[in-house]
Scaffold this active site. Sequence first.
Site, mmCIF file in Angstrom:
data_model
loop_
_atom_site.group_PDB
_atom_site.id
_atom_site.type_symbol
_atom_site.label_atom_id
_atom_site.label_comp_id
_atom_site.label_asym_id
_atom_site.label_seq_id
_atom_site.Cartn_x
_atom_site.Cartn_y
_atom_site.Cartn_z
ATOM 1 C CD GLU A 203 -1.503 -0.319 3.599
ATOM 2 O OE1 GLU A 203 -2.534 -0.990 3.358
ATOM 3 O OE2 GLU A 203 -1.322 0.263 4.679
ATOM 4 C CB CYS A 204 0.707 4.375 0.060
ATOM 5 S SG CYS A 204 0.899 6.136 -0.327
#
Length: 440
Positions: free
Chosen positions: A325-326
């Site tokens: 994530e990210c």
Amino acid sequence: MKRLCPAILVAAPASGQGKTTVAAALARLHARTGRRVRAFKCGPDFLDPHWLALASGQPVHNVDLWMTGEDDARARLHAAALESDLIVIEGVMGLFDGEPSAADLAQRLGLPVLAVIDASAMAGTFGALAFGLQHFRPGLPWAGVLANRVASEGHAKMLEDALAGGAFLGAVMRDPAFTLPERHLGLALAAELPDALSRLDTVADALARTPLGAMDGAALSRWAVPFDAPAPRAALPPLLAGRTVAVANDAAFCFIYPANLDVLRSLGAEVVFFSPLSDEPLPACDAAWLPGGYPELHAAALSRSARCLSSLRAHVQAGRPVWAECGGMMPLFEQLTTSDGQTHALWGLLPGRVVMQQRLAALGPQQLTLPAGVLRGHTFHYSRCESSMEPVDCTVSVRGGARARGEAVYRSGALQASYFHAWFASSPEATASLFLGPDR
């Protein structure tokens, strides 16, 4: 069973007023006297909790009426109240900003609000601003107002005289030593500064000279909040029993909610850690989680992490799940261009490149819809992704009830990646599916 415990929500009229500094200093001030202090962060922020955890000596969880949900927030605060002498909750943005706002949380849970106002460039207007914050919404629980970045004792007296009712809880003088360092995503991590605790002690010492800082246990009791016991919850099904989840955890991958680790363990997983920045290979595991962080600040080192990459590539080729994530997603692409224009060859597990921007690229609440359930969370990043991959269309952004297309999710086999940050407790079943693979 209700549990009474003094609690204070530290808010401000806007971001940048010093509420993180004051909240952390307040927690530190009382923790070092031996009081048991628990701190929380309103909203989805990863960075402020690092400072609050350093100050309180305890894990810091997020509470948010939308992302974590009211029941979750009530349960965490009640559990904290059972073992604490003081609860400090730092607000988010301005007191009434966002849907829901810090004011919504305060009103829903009966939390007294301490307004921190940067008074460096005002005098009489301080009174008007404090009055407006207190009375803008009828019935808002109110503790008082603290003036921050005040020029002198004379200035402090002018500010106090400007108040039309409401408790003046003191003034903290302007001092560069009280400023916590920042970068593009917010505050610098407390762990990066060898003098982080002494910085907090310096502000705590200044706070101790105010009426707010001089309050003892008896005085704090006027802010006692009755925290209701939550309804009994069924134990989580052991959907990850017997499985090991490896979590990247270092200065490049550090945006980890402690509550997310709790969910993985409650689902039966064994959680182990590794450092891509130190070129540690992936430990023996069934699934991996690459959380967000600052890969852009460590792109050169990550480009040389050959052992880590080799083990991660073998993991992916074996069909084992990865959730990135990210910041955890960014090095999976072939290239990363940093804000100074330098391009680094990264891991190449996904086609395309990531380019840092000078301005914020995305910010706001999001939710991820999976077959096993809906995960709530948020997005906050300064980079853009350019890839030939067709994203999976399974995200919906949420802002004030509106529905719109959210962050892309990229999927390659059992590897899934997105700018979306997930709050695992919002759907443990959906969380488990991330680490069991997209077909489970």
